[in-house]
Motif scaffolding. Structure first.
Motif, short mmCIF file in Angstrom:
data_model
loop_
_atom_site.label_atom_id
_atom_site.label_comp_id
_atom_site.label_asym_id
_atom_site.label_seq_id
_atom_site.Cartn_x
_atom_site.Cartn_y
_atom_site.Cartn_z
N MET A 89 0.99 -1.43 0.06
CA MET A 89 -0.17 0.03 0.05
C MET A 89 1.05 1.10 -0.04
SD MET A 89 -2.77 -0.96 3.15
CE MET A 89 -3.23 -2.62 3.24
N LYS A 90 2.06 1.15 0.78
CA LYS A 90 2.73 2.47 1.09
C LYS A 90 3.37 2.54 -0.35
CE LYS A 90 5.38 4.64 4.80
NZ LYS A 90 6.48 5.19 3.93
N ALA A 91 3.93 1.62 -0.85
CA ALA A 91 4.80 1.80 -2.04
C ALA A 91 3.81 2.26 -3.33
CB ALA A 91 5.41 0.49 -2.41
N TRP A 92 2.59 2.04 -3.20
CA TRP A 92 1.74 2.58 -4.29
C TRP A 92 1.35 3.88 -3.98
CZ3 TRP A 92 -0.61 2.55 -8.57
CH2 TRP A 92 -1.73 3.41 -8.79
N MET A 93 1.12 4.38 -2.59
CA MET A 93 1.00 5.62 -2.34
C MET A 93 2.20 6.58 -2.70
SD MET A 93 -2.27 5.99 -1.71
CE MET A 93 -2.29 7.58 -1.21
N LYS B 260 -6.45 5.82 8.28
CA LYS B 260 -6.92 4.88 9.21
C LYS B 260 -6.36 3.62 9.53
CE LYS B 260 -11.53 6.69 7.96
NZ LYS B 260 -12.96 6.76 7.21
N ILE B 261 -5.47 3.14 8.43
CA ILE B 261 -4.80 1.96 8.34
C ILE B 261 -3.62 2.23 9.28
CG2 ILE B 261 -3.56 0.32 7.01
CD1 ILE B 261 -5.64 0.77 4.80
N ALA B 262 -2.92 3.13 9.16
CA ALA B 262 -1.76 3.56 9.67
C ALA B 262 -2.06 3.85 11.33
CB ALA B 262 -0.99 4.64 9.12
N GLU B 263 -2.93 4.48 11.58
CA GLU B 263 -3.41 4.37 12.85
C GLU B 263 -3.76 3.17 13.80
OE1 GLU B 263 -6.92 6.78 12.96
OE2 GLU B 263 -6.20 8.64 12.86
N LEU B 264 -4.34 2.37 12.75
CA LEU B 264 -4.59 0.87 13.44
C LEU B 264 -3.23 0.19 13.78
CD1 LEU B 264 -7.55 -0.27 10.98
CD2 LEU B 264 -7.85 -0.12 13.54
N LEU B 265 -2.28 0.32 12.83
CA LEU B 265 -1.02 -0.42 13.05
C LEU B 265 0.11 0.36 14.02
CD1 LEU B 265 -0.53 -1.75 9.16
CD2 LEU B 265 -1.57 -2.83 11.07
N GLY B 266 -0.56 1.44 14.50
CA GLY B 266 0.55 2.18 15.39
C GLY B 266 1.54 3.09 14.55
N LYS B 267 1.19 3.30 13.26
CA LYS B 267 2.29 4.25 12.44
C LYS B 267 1.82 5.46 12.79
CE LYS B 267 3.40 0.21 9.98
NZ LYS B 267 4.63 -0.11 10.35
N THR B 268 1.99 6.24 13.66
CA THR B 268 1.51 7.60 13.92
C THR B 268 2.16 8.63 12.87
OG1 THR B 268 1.67 7.13 16.36
CG2 THR B 268 1.44 9.46 15.74
N LYS B 269 3.51 8.43 12.52
CA LYS B 269 3.85 9.41 11.64
C LYS B 269 3.18 9.24 10.22
CE LYS B 269 8.32 10.75 9.91
NZ LYS B 269 9.78 10.47 9.61
N ASP B 270 2.95 7.88 9.83
CA ASP B 270 2.37 7.71 8.48
C ASP B 270 1.00 8.34 8.58
OD1 ASP B 270 4.59 6.48 7.61
OD2 ASP B 270 3.93 4.58 7.56
N SER B 271 0.50 8.02 9.67
CA SER B 271 -0.95 8.58 9.58
C SER B 271 -1.08 10.01 9.46
CB SER B 271 -1.53 8.08 11.21
OG SER B 271 -2.98 8.39 11.31
N LEU B 272 -0.14 10.83 10.16
CA LEU B 272 -0.30 12.17 10.09
C LEU B 272 -0.05 12.54 8.67
CD1 LEU B 272 -0.16 15.10 11.16
CD2 LEU B 272 2.34 14.86 11.96
N HIS B 273 1.05 12.02 8.11
CA HIS B 273 1.29 12.31 6.71
C HIS B 273 0.02 12.08 5.79
CE1 HIS B 273 3.66 12.32 2.67
NE2 HIS B 273 2.60 11.13 2.37
N TYR B 274 -0.71 10.91 5.88
CA TYR B 274 -1.92 10.82 5.11
C TYR B 274 -2.90 11.73 5.42
CZ TYR B 274 0.66 6.73 3.25
OH TYR B 274 1.62 6.02 2.84
N ARG B 275 -3.07 12.12 6.71
CA ARG B 275 -4.14 12.96 6.74
C ARG B 275 -3.86 14.41 6.15
NH1 ARG B 275 -4.85 17.37 10.56
NH2 ARG B 275 -2.98 17.04 11.22
#
Length: 883
Positions: free
Chosen positions: A579-583, A643-658
């Motif tokens: 997913m991340k590589a696609w994004m 939402k996925i990053a939040e579920l997996l505890g990836k706070t930095k990624d979650s902020l980036h996608y927000r």
């Protein structure tokens, strides 16, 4: 019913799986007659023969799914039993029946067999590569495909079991499709080894053949090996040899004798091969069998194979091999067709429904006279047989030349998408002599919907039937023309798919192929598994950009839909890097201003009815809408990634996608929407996309809602949305004060609309809203595409009232829309927790609502202005309404 029960035991999301090579994880469901019940603790025991191998002990937890086995290492080719005990919060104790697990090969070093294949010169591939010519109908299937197709080969090897056999396990797979038998007894799976990304992922099958070796003495293994997906004429283009030049097979037989000794029988250079019987056997074209050439009893010991040749060994290795990870393809239904004679006098069988499968028969025949069975989805306007599938190598015709007066025939290496079968070569056609077999990869039915409107019930049946017919090995777009894993189709349909069937293992296997096929730069091919001939579909321009918004986005949308339905975060962990590589690719192409993404090619809001009708060029829908839809889907998927990053505890990624999501909304509003909410193009789908992703200011939203409603009314209260926007259309209307408009769109019978097809007897979902024109003219569309069946998700949630509040349905919201115009509706879903049911009916000014929740599930029920919280159990309400 007992007070507390266990049912639906699963290991790796399958019932009694055979040949697993992963660590087992266990799941089960619960029933209870008491309210407010939850599982207090569970215990799992695993046996090998009569020895307890693992006892989890009492584990205090309400969890009932994906409990990992942590006992001693398992052994290859061994059958284990497991049993569950569960105790509920009221002290009731339930003990399950025993279930089985059979392991496959757990270490690559276990393999001793060699890949073997025939030594022959195949016919050269001369297939047309001009997609324009194929799609325009200028290229046709050959009447006599034997000119370009090769024959399947027969293989055999004799061996001796000179002592009493205690256990015998056969591991086997092929590059192609195989049928296997021992001493004349057929036992292999249908269409084995099925379709995967062959270059890096080939699955083997595990068969317990102990009973076939009960006789002490000589035996023989016989194999028929056909082209299948590996060398056959596959995909939209119908071009052969997409994975290799020749088919190959590998098998390894592990025999344990009663005296404690063991023996291994392998495929090697002693295997012999020959042709015979089959002239050709192709997945799409069909089979041609001449019975006189069939080598009778070729899999029996003592068969005279003096004229046969030895195979050659190939160093294909074992690294791509893994155990079959989904339940095999099977016949789930047999249909006795009706016989009709067309105005042209042709004998045609009618299955009564559009299906994926094949036709078999047992009847008196004339030796030497060819019998033909040609399959198609429709009859023409006059009632004559019509072959609606265009292109090369799309014959869908099986041919057999009998050798005797009585013939039993069942295809082994092909299947078709069809309702009608034209029969030729028989003096007298009797419907009772024929049976139509419905094929699919076995998946339990989990969802159902019924209501007071039979049209809506028929639509639900059509949705389910299209899903069933397009779940053979991979999620296909259609079961006749392409059988390709178009990512966009499942991207929009996944929420409906996971309601109708238990799709966990099936979709997880497909996603594993998606990870394999992902390009180094992060791109996801339009079709998974990917094949080289797909490059011709786009004109073979050499453009390095091969993905599309909405299609590549399936790598995020499908795992997220699976997680939502089943509550298992493992699916998100397994696919997060993909997913991340696609994004990362999407963002790189979007650039700082985020507009670069939309400048590339995308399918956009594919198949907008008005544009297709006015231009007769579906590509125009892509060119006109690709910019807005690309950015709109970037916003949509970025929000999912947050939402996925939040579920997996990836706070930095979650902020980036927000932040990416918000930036996308800002750019969309600035570039494509006026201050009063008008889009730069007056297309329903663009308004739907903007509204569904909350991209507008309040002032813009109000203007956009009005404009969308006006466009719908101007179109005769009909939809004019394309592929990517249609999943959101009805929800957007309901959420923005236009529920009446939404139901007019859903229930109206004009074209384009879901009920339009029902007037022409549709039994599946069409690819094109205009597959049949109002005056009755039939087009060369596919009549079995599940994508527009995505409306099912709206029906179950809005009309049925069953809404997911927490992933895995651990908490639900019950909120039917009683204003939908129906008198009653009943929705049932067998979730990972257990069966959920919502049944409501209206009688004059009173509504009766019944709800059933399984143990471990809580709910919020809307009763007038109140929201009532409930635990599990059966509940009912009588709701008085003011007239």
């Amino acid at each position: 019913m007992k007070e507390y029960e266990i049912y639906s035991l699963r290991c790796l999301d399958r019932m009694n799986p055979k040949g697993i090579d992963q660590t087992p994880c266990f799941s089960w469901k619960l029933k209870s007659t008491q309210k407010d019940t939850y599982q207090k603790y569970y215990s799992i025991k695993v046996w090998r023969e009569n020895e307890i191998l693992w006892d989890s002990g009492n584990v205090e937890s309400p969890c009932t799914d994906h409990i990992l086995y942590t006992g001693p290492a398992l052994q290859s080719g061994t059958t284990y039993q497991w049993q569950l005990t569960s105790v509920d919060s009221h002290g009731h104790r339930a003990v399950s029946e025993k279930a089985e697990i059979t392991t496959g090969i757990l270490e690559k070093s276990f393999w001793k067999a060699a890949w073997v294949q025939p030594v022959r010169e195949r016919k050269p591939v001369r297939d047309v590569t001009d997609s324009g010519a194929i799609l325009s109908g200028a290229v046709h299937s050959l009447e006599y495909p034997e000119a370009i197709l090769d024959a399947p080969v027969y293989m055999r090897k004799e061996f001796v079991a000179d002592k009493k056999v205690k256990k015998a396990i056969l591991y086997m797979t092929a590059l192609g499709i195989y049928v296997c038998e021992i001493d004349g007894h057929k036992f292999s799976n249908l269409l084995a080894p099925e379709y995967t990304a062959y270059a890096k992922h080939v699955e083997y099958q595990t068969y317990n053949i102990t009973k076939l070796l009960e006789k002490i003495g000589p035996h023989a293994i016989g194999i028929i090996l056909a082209d299948g997906w590996y060398t056959g004429k596959i995909g939209l283009m119908g071009i052969g040899e997409q994975y290799g030049k020749e088919n190959a097979v590998i098998f390894q037989m592990e025999i344990q004798y009663e005296d404690g000794t063991a023996e291994t029988i392998c495929s090697d250079e002693t295997v012999k091969w020959h042709t015979g019987g089959y002239v050709y056997a192709d997945l799409f074209v069909g089979e041609y069998l001449r019975e006189e050439g069939v080598p009778q009893k070729f899999s029996a010991p003592g068969f005279d194979d003096a004229g046969w040749e030895y195979v050659e060994k190939k160093e294909y290795g074992y690294e791509t091999l893994c155990a079959q990870s989904i339940d095999p393809i099977c016949c789930v239904k047999e249909i006795k067709p009706k016989l009709l004679y067309t105005p042209k006098g042709e004998a045609v069988l009618d299955a009564g429904e559009n299906i994926c499968g094949f036709t078999k028969f047992a009847t008196y025949t004339e030796p030497g006279v060819e019998i033909g069975m040609e399959h198609s989805e429709i009859l023409d306007q006059d009632g004559n047989f019509m072959q609606n599938i265009m292109g090369q190598n799309k014959n869908q015709k099986d041919r057999i030349v009998p050798a005797g007066a009585w013939t039993l025939y069942e295809p082994r290496f092909t299947f078709h998408g069809f309702r009608y079968v034209k029969i030729t070569g028989l003096k007298e056609v009797k419907a009772e002599d024929f049976t139509i077999c419905v094929l699919t990869s076995r998946q339990d039915k989990t969802g159902s919907f019924r209501c007071s409107d039979e049209r809506l019930n028929q639509l639900q049946d059509n949705i389910y039937r299209s899903q069933q017919g397009n779940m053979v090995c991979i999620p296909t777009d259609c079961p006749q023309r392409e059988r390709a894993g178009w990512t966009g189709d499942m991207g929009v349909y996944a929420p409906t798919a996971v309601f109708n069937m238990d799709m966990q293992s099936f979709l997880c296997r497909w996603l594993s192929d998606m990870r394999i096929e992902q390009h180094v730069d992060g791109q996801i091919p339009q079709v998974v598994p990917d094949i080289d001939s797909n490059k011709y579909v786009g004109g073979n321009t050499g453009d390095p950009h091969i993905s599309s918004a909405g299609w590549g986005d399936a790598c995020v949308l499908v795992p997220y839909a699976i997680y939502r339905a089943y509550g298992n975060t493992d699916i998100l962990k397994e696919n997060y890097q993909m997913m991340k590589a696609w994004m990362d690719y999407v963002e790189a192409k979007a650039g700082v201003d985020l507009l670069g993404w939309g400048k590339l090619f995308h399918f956009g809001d594919w198949l907008i009815p008005s544009i297709v009708a006015s231009t007769h060029k579906p590509i125009e829908t892509a060119l006109r809408t690709k910019e807005e839809m690309a950015l709109g889907y970037m916003v949509y998927v970025a929000d999912c990634m947050k939402k996925i990053a939040e579920l997996l505890g990836k706070t930095k990624d979650s902020l980036h996608y927000r932040m990416l999501c918000q930036r996308g909304k800002d750019v969309f509003c600035r570039e494509y929407v006026t201050e009063d909410g008008c889009m730069r193009q007056s297309l329903q789908g663009l308004y739907v996309m903007a509204l569904s992703q909350n991209m507008l200011t309040e002032k813009q939203r109000q203007g956009a809602v009005k404009r969308l409603a006006d466009l719908i009314h101007e179109n005769g209260d009909s939809l004019d949305t394309g592929f990517l926007s249609v999943p959101f259309l009805l929800d957007v209307l309901c959420e923005n004060g236009e529920a009446k408009t939404a139901y007019r769109v859903l229930f109206q019978q004009k074209r384009p609309g879901w009920f339009y097809a029902l007037q022409f007897g549709a039994t599946t979902i069409w690819e094109n809203w205009a597959a049949i024109l109002p005056e009755g003219t039939r087009t060369n569309s596919s009549y079995n595409h599940f994508a527009f069946g995505c409306v099912g998700d709206f029906i179950y949630r809005r009309i049925g009232g069953l809404q997911m509040e927490e992933a895995g349905y651990k908490k639900v919201r019950i909120n039917p829309d009683y204003s939908c115009g129906l008198k009653w509706a009943k929705t049932e879903y067998d979730s990972v927790q257990g069966r959920i049911s919502v049944h409501w009916k209206k009688e004059e000014d009173t509504i009766y609502l019944e709800v059933l929740l399984p143990p471990n599930v809580t709910g919020i029920v809307h009763v007038k202005e109140k929201q009532i919280e409930i635990g599990n159990g059966r509940y009912s309400w009588t709701i008085e309404q003011q007239i």
